[in-house]
Design an enzyme around this catalytic site. Structure first.
Site, short mmCIF file in Angstrom:
data_model
loop_
_atom_site.label_atom_id
_atom_site.label_comp_id
_atom_site.label_asym_id
_atom_site.label_seq_id
_atom_site.Cartn_x
_atom_site.Cartn_y
_atom_site.Cartn_z
CB CYS A 77 -0.96 0.00 1.18
SG CYS A 77 -2.16 -1.34 1.13
CD GLN A 80 -0.95 -0.40 -5.06
OE1 GLN A 80 -1.83 -0.25 -4.22
NE2 GLN A 80 -1.16 -1.07 -6.17
CD GLU A 103 -5.97 1.00 8.25
OE1 GLU A 103 -5.53 -0.15 8.03
OE2 GLU A 103 -5.30 2.03 8.04
CB THR A 126 -6.21 -9.85 3.05
OG1 THR A 126 -4.85 -9.55 3.30
CG2 THR A 126 -7.08 -8.74 3.61
CG ASP A 138 -12.93 -3.62 -1.31
OD1 ASP A 138 -13.26 -2.62 -0.65
OD2 ASP A 138 -12.19 -3.57 -2.30
NE ARG A 140 -11.27 -0.57 -0.83
CZ ARG A 140 -10.16 -0.79 -1.53
NH1 ARG A 140 -9.15 0.06 -1.45
NH2 ARG A 140 -10.06 -1.85 -2.32
#
Length: 217
Positions: A77, A80, A103, A126, A138, A140
């Site tokens: 992360c 990137q 986060e 993960t 995920d 988001r």
């Protein structure tokens, strides 16, 4: 959930930034409200981001405090984020939208650490750890990014990302993606992590060597 549910309640732009490598950028901040909850987003940019004739080089970046703040090397992360700043600096024009509330792919700090504990104990990825913890892998959304782009009158971008969901989200909300620019590390220690991103999260990553998903990241 829709864009109309999101509102900008506060913003500040054009704050000068010279980073540790003596590269010059500008910083900004947006406070955005959704269902009476306010979240903060940062923008880091360089050049004339208001030139609507040229697609803006854009990175939509989720916070990863374990790597961005504490230097954890479990993931790519921070690499990137740093690489995106390098690309934008070299281009002389572009912007990073940094979502502080993303986060752990939206699961939060404590749930992210719980997933780390499970990954260490059970040698899982993960994605698998989140599933075993009954968490959405995920959660988001990028409505805040759309709102910021609209506020700055940015209508077309070159997206720095391996994530096709980001590209699709932008397109579906009126932002034209002229090009998607891959951002892939070749660091050996992150190979399993990248395989998980590719095979379990659907990221577009060209791996130079096949690796099994599910071993410790």
């Amino acid at each position: 959930m829709s864009l109309s549910e999101y509102t900008i309640t506060n913003k500040e732009l054009n704050v000068f930034l010279r980073d540790k490598n003596k590269r010059e950028f500008y910083m900004g901040g947006y406070t955005i409200k959704h269902k009476n909850i306010e979240t903060e987003q940062a923008v880091i940019y360089k050049g004339d981001i208001t030139n609507t004739d040229t697609p803006l080089l854009l990175r939509i970046n989720s916070a990863c405090y374990t790597s961005d703040v504490f230097g954890c090397q479990r993931c790519d992360c921070n690499w990137q984020l740093t690489k995106a700043m390098e690309i934008i600096h070299k281009e002389g024009n572009g912007m990073i939208i940094y979502h502080f509330h993303h986060e752990g792919r939206g699961a939060g700090w404590t749930n992210k650490l719980k997933s780390y504990t499970l990954m260490d104990r059970e040698a899982c990825s993960t994605f698998e750890a989140f599933q075993r913890l009954n968490l959405i892998p995920d959660r988001r959304t990028y409505y805040s990014a759309i709102l910021i782009l609209q506020d700055l009158n940015i209508k077309q971008v070159k997206l720095i990302s391996n994530n096709p969901d980001k590209e699709k989200f932008l397109q579906e909300n009126g932002i034209k993606v002229n090009q998607r620019i891959p951002i892939i590390s070749k660091k050996r220690e992150w190979r399993n992590y990248l395989v998980s991103k590719k095979e379990q999260f659907g990221h577009k990553i060209d791996l130079y060597r096949k690796q099994r998903v599910g071993s410790r990241e």
